[in-house]
Design a protein around this motif. Structure first.
Motif, mmCIF file in Angstrom:
data_model
loop_
_atom_site.group_PDB
_atom_site.id
_atom_site.type_symbol
_atom_site.label_atom_id
_atom_site.label_comp_id
_atom_site.label_asym_id
_atom_site.label_seq_id
_atom_site.Cartn_x
_atom_site.Cartn_y
_atom_site.Cartn_z
ATOM 1 N N TYR A 172 4.569 -1.233 -6.865
ATOM 2 C CA TYR A 172 5.784 -1.923 -7.290
ATOM 3 C C TYR A 172 6.349 -2.704 -6.109
ATOM 4 O O TYR A 172 6.414 -2.189 -4.981
ATOM 5 N N GLU A 173 6.738 -3.941 -6.371
ATOM 6 C CA GLU A 173 7.387 -4.718 -5.318
ATOM 7 C C GLU A 173 8.541 -5.516 -5.919
ATOM 8 O O GLU A 173 8.593 -5.773 -7.125
ATOM 9 N N CYS A 174 9.452 -5.884 -5.044
ATOM 10 C CA CYS A 174 10.638 -6.611 -5.488
ATOM 11 C C CYS A 174 10.243 -7.996 -5.996
ATOM 12 O O CYS A 174 9.395 -8.663 -5.405
ATOM 13 N N GLU A 175 10.852 -8.393 -7.104
ATOM 14 C CA GLU A 175 10.525 -9.702 -7.671
ATOM 15 C C GLU A 175 11.043 -10.843 -6.800
ATOM 16 O O GLU A 175 10.588 -11.975 -6.912
ATOM 17 N N GLN A 176 12.013 -10.536 -5.917
ATOM 18 C CA GLN A 176 12.520 -11.543 -4.998
ATOM 19 C C GLN A 176 11.571 -11.647 -3.797
ATOM 20 O O GLN A 176 11.392 -10.682 -3.053
ATOM 21 N N ARG A 177 10.934 -12.764 -3.602
ATOM 22 C CA ARG A 177 9.898 -12.907 -2.586
ATOM 23 C C ARG A 177 10.411 -12.605 -1.174
ATOM 24 O O ARG A 177 9.700 -12.069 -0.339
ATOM 25 N N LYS A 178 11.634 -12.956 -0.900
ATOM 26 C CA LYS A 178 12.169 -12.788 0.452
ATOM 27 C C LYS A 178 12.591 -11.349 0.737
ATOM 28 O O LYS A 178 12.888 -11.009 1.877
ATOM 29 N N CYS A 179 12.612 -10.495 -0.271
ATOM 30 C CA CYS A 179 13.104 -9.124 -0.099
ATOM 31 C C CYS A 179 12.063 -8.223 0.574
ATOM 32 O O CYS A 179 12.401 -7.375 1.393
ATOM 33 N N GLU A 180 10.777 -8.391 0.231
ATOM 34 C CA GLU A 180 9.666 -7.657 0.843
ATOM 35 C C GLU A 180 9.779 -6.138 0.659
ATOM 36 O O GLU A 180 9.351 -5.361 1.514
ATOM 37 N N PHE A 181 10.388 -5.690 -0.416
ATOM 38 C CA PHE A 181 10.469 -4.256 -0.722
ATOM 39 C C PHE A 181 9.267 -3.897 -1.585
ATOM 40 O O PHE A 181 9.043 -4.492 -2.638
ATOM 41 N N SER A 182 8.459 -2.897 -1.123
ATOM 42 C CA SER A 182 7.255 -2.492 -1.853
ATOM 43 C C SER A 182 7.097 -0.981 -1.781
ATOM 44 O O SER A 182 7.420 -0.369 -0.752
ATOM 45 N N ILE A 183 6.593 -0.385 -2.861
ATOM 46 C CA ILE A 183 6.333 1.055 -2.860
ATOM 47 C C ILE A 183 5.057 1.334 -3.647
ATOM 48 O O ILE A 183 4.702 0.607 -4.577
ATOM 49 N N HIS A 184 4.351 2.404 -3.241
ATOM 50 C CA HIS A 184 3.201 2.866 -4.004
ATOM 51 C C HIS A 184 3.627 3.241 -5.426
ATOM 52 O O HIS A 184 4.760 3.674 -5.651
ATOM 53 N N ARG A 185 2.708 3.138 -6.322
ATOM 54 C CA ARG A 185 2.976 3.578 -7.688
ATOM 55 C C ARG A 185 3.256 5.083 -7.716
ATOM 56 O O ARG A 185 4.101 5.565 -8.470
ATOM 57 N N SER A 186 2.517 5.843 -6.852
ATOM 58 C CA SER A 186 2.686 7.299 -6.812
ATOM 59 C C SER A 186 4.005 7.708 -6.170
ATOM 60 O O SER A 186 4.443 8.853 -6.331
ATOM 61 N N CYS A 187 4.630 6.792 -5.403
ATOM 62 C CA CYS A 187 5.904 7.108 -4.761
ATOM 63 C C CYS A 187 7.108 6.715 -5.622
ATOM 64 O O CYS A 187 8.253 6.916 -5.203
ATOM 65 N N PHE A 188 6.849 6.137 -6.792
ATOM 66 C CA PHE A 188 7.938 5.609 -7.603
ATOM 67 C C PHE A 188 8.788 6.720 -8.214
ATOM 68 O O PHE A 188 9.996 6.593 -8.352
ATOM 69 N N LYS A 189 8.132 7.846 -8.564
ATOM 70 C CA LYS A 189 8.857 8.971 -9.157
ATOM 71 C C LYS A 189 8.737 10.188 -8.248
ATOM 72 O O LYS A 189 7.666 10.451 -7.700
ATOM 73 N N PHE A 190 9.815 10.951 -8.108
ATOM 74 C CA PHE A 190 9.826 12.113 -7.226
ATOM 75 C C PHE A 190 10.985 13.013 -7.625
ATOM 76 O O PHE A 190 11.959 12.568 -8.250
ATOM 77 N N PRO A 191 10.923 14.307 -7.275
ATOM 78 C CA PRO A 191 12.011 15.223 -7.616
ATOM 79 C C PRO A 191 13.247 14.967 -6.756
ATOM 80 O O PRO A 191 13.136 14.637 -5.574
ATOM 81 N N ARG A 192 14.414 15.138 -7.325
ATOM 82 C CA ARG A 192 15.673 14.953 -6.592
ATOM 83 C C ARG A 192 15.885 16.093 -5.591
ATOM 84 O O ARG A 192 16.418 15.874 -4.501
#
Length: 566
Positions: free
Chosen positions: A35-55
């Protein structure tokens, strides 16, 4: 379970390895869908496996209280297990007085259930000054890097909360706080568990490898040795000690290889065997095999007769013209023509011939692994086990066993009697037995049944298993043909020795060698950046069209609703 929140919408995209984008949650490189930010200049990216996690989690590293996910990037926090710092995406003890934190990678560690570790762990505790927690390999965030040597840990992971380190078993020793080393006799070297610079990385002055691990540092000279190179000690014999090598332009330290020394030769990228001596050049910052230190600095090569080839650091953007592979290490290159061959492909210069099966250019004999080369006769991959003839200019290749004019009879050291060539006649060894070679005892490929055979002993050999004798006889035949003006065999050894202290010295040193490659890389990257800009423009147009399409689809739905109402 909770999901990562971000100020902009996140889009699922596929990332290739060459993009070198890192996950903002676990700090590891992203390859594949992410997953990555739709805004090109933001450069925020995460693995698919890191998208969900316990609180909230309970962890064996901190059994007193549960750990709660902290989604706050306003404060830079340090992981209590590995000592690395970062903003946000960290688990923190629910009791603020504990000040205990775990990043996502260390939170995934679990104490081992393996019984065999206890004996080795007792031995480790004798040398390491603090208690250790032993954990199984982290499958989710593999590889986890050792805090001391900065190399991947493929087995058990030792966690020290006093040192705030994750360690190999071999790195759990009690490193001395200060050492005297022959590589830097001017001043003592002091142990730092994190590089004493603005960034946590340093570059070792012996092997040139960048590292985030422990360093033995001289603050006066900005001299660093990683923990592996700090164990290299020069051989004390006078004829080996800090000598000026005949080929290499700088003084070399000759050192014995240490157990668990994990680095490879900077020239050929092959590991050091236990019996190998390691040549250390502090001026180049290279670790070399003795044979690689003896490589000539400049050669005239038949693969590129227009210009001499100079030994230099490989440009990763230019493939080797012999094996067609991209790699690191050293290569012989022509700067003006963007031509290069790896040292293992270019030296020593292979024998080559003119043959009727490819009259346009000479064919060179190679015994290397070439993943991108395929035999023009059988269409199978050319490998180091079979050996092959190749035309570098035309990318024409033939396995040795596919060569149309093999010697009809050979005498090989593996068998008492002469071996006769057989073709198109698969021989089965004995009833109900598999096809196999009498030399290597591996299965034979009956789809290409060309072998050497002794009928008296029922002895069968792959052509590549007796290739030394085959090539020797072919050389004799070609040499005779050469005298008759028919076929030519040549094994040139043109080593250019002029200007050995001028331009060539600069090429193999750490400065000009890298600068020239950087110029080439900059040229390619400029061109690549232009392509990327064009792609981004087209993708922006595509997004606009998608938005317009959605608007039109909404209008259609509205009209359908009105029609139903009528």
């Amino acid at each position: 379970m909770m999901q990562v929140t971000h100020e902009h919408a996140l889009v699922l995209r596929v990332k290739e390895k060459q993009h070198e984008i890192f996950c903002d949650v676990c700090r590891r490189m992203i390859v594949g869908s992410a997953y990555e930010c739709e805004q090109r200049k933001c450069e925020f990216s995460i693995h698919r496996s890191c998208f969900k996690f316990p609180r909230e989690i309970e962890h064996p590293f901190h059994t007193q209280h549960p750990l709660t996910f902290l989604d706050d990037d306003s404060e830079k926090l340090e992981c209590s297990a590995c000592g690395r710092t970062g903003w946000g995406f960290i688990y923190r003890c629910s009791d603020s007085e504990c000040q205990f934190n775990l990043d996502f990678v260390c939170a995934a560690l679990r104490t081992t259930t393996t019984k065999d570790y206890q004996i080795s762990n007792d031995q480790v505790l004798l040398t390491h000054p603090h208690p250790l927690i032993v954990c199984d390999k982290n499958e989710k965030y593999s590889p986890v890097l050792c805090s001391a040597c900065d190399l991947p840990m493929q087995d058990l992971i030792y966690v020290c909360f006093e040192c705030k380190c994750l360690l190999h078993e071999s790195c759990t020793q009690n490193f001395p706080e200060e050492i005297e080393h022959p590589f830097h006799p001017q001043h003592p070297l002091v142990l730092f568990r994190q590089a004493p610079y603005r960034t946590p990385t340093f570059r070792c002055n012996a092997c040139r490898r960048g590292s985030r691990g422990f360093t033995y540092n001289c603050s006066q000279c900005n001299f660093d040795l990683d923990v592996h190179c700090s164990k290299l000690m020069p051989i004390t014999e006078p004829d080996h000690d800090h000598e000026e090598h005949l080929s290499h332009p700088h003084p070399l330290f000759h050192c014995n290889k240490q157990t668990n020394f994990r680095f490879h030769c900077n020239a050929c990228i092959e590991p050091f065997d236990l019996e190998d001596s390691i040549c250390v050049c502090l001026q180049c910052r290279n670790l070399l095999h003795k044979s690689c230190a003896e490589l000539p600095q400049k050669i005239q090569h038949p693969f590129h007769p227009l210009h001499p080839l100079t030994l230099r650091k490989t440009s990763k953007r230019i493939p080797c013209r012999a094996c067609r592979n991209f790699t690191s290490g050293f290569a012989y290159g022509c700067f003006s023509c963007r031509f290069q061959v790896h040292t293992t492909c270019g030296w020593p210069i292979p024998p080559f011939i003119n043959s009727e099966c490819h009259p346009q250019h000479p064919l060179a004999f190679f015994n290397i692994e070439a993943q991108r080369l395929f035999c023009d006769s059988c269409q199978k991959q050319c490998t180091s086990t079979t050996g092959f003839f190749t035309c570098v200019e035309c990318n024409f290749n033939l396995h040795v066993h596919c060569f149309p004019k093999l010697p009809p009879t050979i005498k090989h050291e593996s068998h008492l009697h002469p071996l006769n060539l057989i073709t198109n006649s698969p021989i089965k060894d004995h009833p109900d037995e598999e096809f196999h070679c009498s030399v290597c005892e591996e299965k034979r490929d009956i789809s290409h049944p060309t072998y050497y055979y002794c009928a008296e002993c029922h002895y069968i050999a792959h052509v590549h298993c007796v290739v030394s004798e085959v090539v020797h006889l072919l050389e004799e035949e070609w040499s005779l043909a050469c005298k008759l003006g028919d076929t030519k065999l040549d094994t040139p050894t043109n080593v250019l020795k002029e200007n050995t202290t001028d331009e060539m010295v600069r090429d193999i040193s750490g400065s000009s060698l890298i600068e020239l490659d950087d110029a080439e890389i900059e040229e390619v990257e400029t061109e690549t950046e232009g392509f990327r800009t064009e792609v981004e423009v087209e993708e922006a147009k595509l997004e606009t069209l998608k938005t317009e399409l959605k608007a039109q689809e909404a209008k259609v739905m509205m009209l359908k609703t009105k029609l139903k109402a009528l």
